[in-house]
Design a protein around this motif. Structure first.
Motif, PDB file in Angstrom:
ATOM      1  N   ILE A 189       0.865  -1.176   0.000  1.00  0.00           N
ATOM      2  CA  ILE A 189       0.000   0.000   0.000  1.00  0.00           C
ATOM      3  C   ILE A 189       0.900   1.224   0.000  1.00  0.00           C
ATOM      4  N   LEU A 190       0.909   1.938  -1.115  1.00  0.00           N
ATOM      5  CA  LEU A 190       1.799   3.076  -1.300  1.00  0.00           C
ATOM      6  C   LEU A 190       1.094   4.363  -0.896  1.00  0.00           C
ATOM      7  N   LEU A 191       1.635   5.059   0.079  1.00  0.00           N
ATOM      8  CA  LEU A 191       1.113   6.355   0.482  1.00  0.00           C
ATOM      9  C   LEU A 191       2.058   7.438  -0.029  1.00  0.00           C
ATOM     10  N   ASP A 192       1.493   8.453  -0.683  1.00  0.00           N
ATOM     11  CA  ASP A 192       2.327   9.531  -1.204  1.00  0.00           C
ATOM     12  C   ASP A 192       1.444  10.742  -1.460  1.00  0.00           C
ATOM     13  N   ASN A 193       2.043  11.925  -1.368  1.00  0.00           N
ATOM     14  CA  ASN A 193       1.258  13.135  -1.607  1.00  0.00           C
ATOM     15  C   ASN A 193       1.213  13.542  -3.075  1.00  0.00           C
ATOM     16  N   SER A 194       1.877  12.785  -3.935  1.00  0.00           N
ATOM     17  CA  SER A 194       1.855  13.046  -5.370  1.00  0.00           C
ATOM     18  C   SER A 194       0.958  12.024  -6.065  1.00  0.00           C
ATOM     19  N   GLU A 195      -0.208  12.476  -6.494  1.00  0.00           N
ATOM     20  CA  GLU A 195      -1.148  11.551  -7.143  1.00  0.00           C
ATOM     21  C   GLU A 195      -0.573  10.979  -8.432  1.00  0.00           C
ATOM     22  N   ASP A 232      -1.260  13.020   2.640  1.00  0.00           N
ATOM     23  CA  ASP A 232      -0.325  13.925   3.294  1.00  0.00           C
ATOM     24  C   ASP A 232      -0.146  13.381   4.708  1.00  0.00           C
ATOM     25  N   ILE A 233       1.018  12.833   4.988  1.00  0.00           N
ATOM     26  CA  ILE A 233       1.195  12.136   6.262  1.00  0.00           C
ATOM     27  C   ILE A 233       1.089  13.065   7.466  1.00  0.00           C
ATOM     28  N   THR A 234       1.208  14.372   7.248  1.00  0.00           N
ATOM     29  CA  THR A 234       1.100  15.323   8.352  1.00  0.00           C
ATOM     30  C   THR A 234      -0.345  15.696   8.660  1.00  0.00           C
ATOM     31  N   LYS A 235      -1.290  15.340   7.776  1.00  0.00           N
ATOM     32  CA  LYS A 235      -2.682  15.767   7.947  1.00  0.00           C
ATOM     33  C   LYS A 235      -3.697  14.631   7.889  1.00  0.00           C
ATOM     34  N   ASP A 236      -3.371  13.544   7.220  1.00  0.00           N
ATOM     35  CA  ASP A 236      -4.379  12.541   6.865  1.00  0.00           C
ATOM     36  C   ASP A 236      -4.312  11.256   7.678  1.00  0.00           C
ATOM     37  N   LEU A 237      -3.623  11.286   8.805  1.00  0.00           N
ATOM     38  CA  LEU A 237      -3.430  10.061   9.586  1.00  0.00           C
ATOM     39  C   LEU A 237      -4.743   9.373   9.931  1.00  0.00           C
ATOM     40  N   GLU A 238      -5.670  10.066  10.556  1.00  0.00           N
ATOM     41  CA  GLU A 238      -6.882   9.423  11.058  1.00  0.00           C
ATOM     42  C   GLU A 238      -7.708   8.840   9.922  1.00  0.00           C
ATOM     43  N   LYS A 239      -7.944   9.631   8.889  1.00  0.00           N
ATOM     44  CA  LYS A 239      -8.773   9.180   7.773  1.00  0.00           C
ATOM     45  C   LYS A 239      -8.138   8.008   7.035  1.00  0.00           C
ATOM     46  N   VAL A 240      -6.882   8.132   6.683  1.00  0.00           N
ATOM     47  CA  VAL A 240      -6.231   7.109   5.868  1.00  0.00           C
ATOM     48  C   VAL A 240      -5.958   5.843   6.676  1.00  0.00           C
ATOM     49  N   SER A 241      -5.465   5.989   7.894  1.00  0.00           N
ATOM     50  CA  SER A 241      -5.174   4.801   8.704  1.00  0.00           C
ATOM     51  C   SER A 241      -6.448   4.024   9.024  1.00  0.00           C
ATOM     52  N   MET A 297       6.312   9.462  14.077  1.00  0.00           N
ATOM     53  CA  MET A 297       5.924   8.979  15.402  1.00  0.00           C
ATOM     54  C   MET A 297       4.412   8.776  15.499  1.00  0.00           C
ATOM     55  N   ASP A 298       3.649   9.711  14.931  1.00  0.00           N
ATOM     56  CA  ASP A 298       2.188   9.578  14.962  1.00  0.00           C
ATOM     57  C   ASP A 298       1.718   8.315  14.243  1.00  0.00           C
ATOM     58  N   TRP A 299       2.242   8.085  13.036  1.00  0.00           N
ATOM     59  CA  TRP A 299       1.857   6.886  12.280  1.00  0.00           C
ATOM     60  C   TRP A 299       2.301   5.616  13.008  1.00  0.00           C
ATOM     61  N   SER A 300       3.496   5.669  13.567  1.00  0.00           N
ATOM     62  CA  SER A 300       3.993   4.504  14.305  1.00  0.00           C
ATOM     63  C   SER A 300       3.071   4.150  15.468  1.00  0.00           C
ATOM     64  N   MET A 301       2.699   5.154  16.244  1.00  0.00           N
ATOM     65  CA  MET A 301       1.888   4.885  17.426  1.00  0.00           C
ATOM     66  C   MET A 301       0.483   4.421  17.060  1.00  0.00           C
TER      67      MET A 301
END
Length: 250
Positions: free
Chosen positions: A36-42, A67-76, A112-116
């Motif tokens: 599963i590839l996460l990236d901010n470039s579509e 965007d790993i700095t903004k989309d953690l809750e929705k995407v995870s 750290m946020d994604w890890s936790m």
């Protein structure tokens, strides 16, 4: 089985280009079930997934714009509800010495946020099934020189986080392995990042005279090898086209 790439479902941040894409490619080559590839470039993400699916088969790679700095809750939430994930690879990063906060936000805080988020989901003491968090740090996480101050500080933090969260005491309770790879100088777009003006001339000189470059594929192969041998809380160097080495605990 936690150290065997075969049949693993793997999430990788910054997975559309450079080291991230090559790591995804090599894990699929070694039998991973889904990347599963996460990236901010579509555009880059769609192309990367298409390339991997043509090479390894339909639905072997899935792209999610993020965007790993903004989309953690929705995407995870979507990922963890849809897939039985085995591995999180925190690869996304920047080198931008003009922006301290952006550097720390992407390279350290988001990691750290994604890890936790995944750590808590996987904890066997809370009913989870265990998993592996694999952080991409850097040889700049422990080297001493005057360059890339913000970047280097962020990577020092990644190593501290990896070793602390992944400590055997925590691993024995939670069943979540936390490990790190520290690539050396690698031919990626990151090296074109912004540096301090006073460093440019000397840094370029060092690059030309003293540094051995390696291809992203070298790091990808090292990452799969490390995945197979690393104990929780350890960090490994993949630099100068040399065999992987365990970093000293200091």
């Amino acid at each position: 089985m936690e150290r065997e790439p075969k049949d693993k479902v793997i999430v990788i941040t910054g997975g559309a280009k450079g080291i991230g894409f090559e790591i995804a490619d090599h894990f699929l080559e070694c039998g991973a079930k889904t990347l599963i590839l996460l990236d901010n470039s579509e555009a880059a993400g769609v192309t990367a997934a298409q390339t991997l699916n043509e090479k390894y088969g339909k639905d072997k790679a899935v792209f999610i714009e993020c965007d790993i700095t903004k989309d953690l809750e929705k995407v995870s939430r979507h990922i963890l509800q849809t897939y039985q994930v085995d591995v999180l690879i925190n690869n996304a990063g920047i080198l931008d010495e003009s922006d301290l906060r952006k550097t720390m936000e992407i390279n350290c805080i988001a990691l750290m946020d994604w890890s936790m988020k995944f750590f808590e989901h996987w904890r066997i003491d809370q009913g989870g099934r265990g998993g592996t968090i694999f952080n991409v740090a850097s040889i700049y996480g422990f080297e001493y020189n005057p360059f890339a101050i913000y970047y280097k500080t962020s990577k020092h933090a990644v190593l501290g986080f990896t070793r602390s969260l992944g400590h055997p005491f925590n691993y024995n309770i939670t069943g979540v392995r936390v490990i790190a790879i520290c690539p050396g100088f690698t031919e990626t777009a990151l090296l074109a990042g912004k540096s301090w003006e006073i460093h440019k001339e000397e840094f370029q000189k060092q690059m030309e005279e003293k540094i051995t470059m390696q291809k992203p594929k070298v790091v990808a192969k090292a990452a799969v090898e490390i995945f197979g041998v690393a104990d929780s809380g350890t960090a490994w160097v993949a630099a100068n086209n040399e065999p992987i080495k365990l970093t000293p605990m200091c």
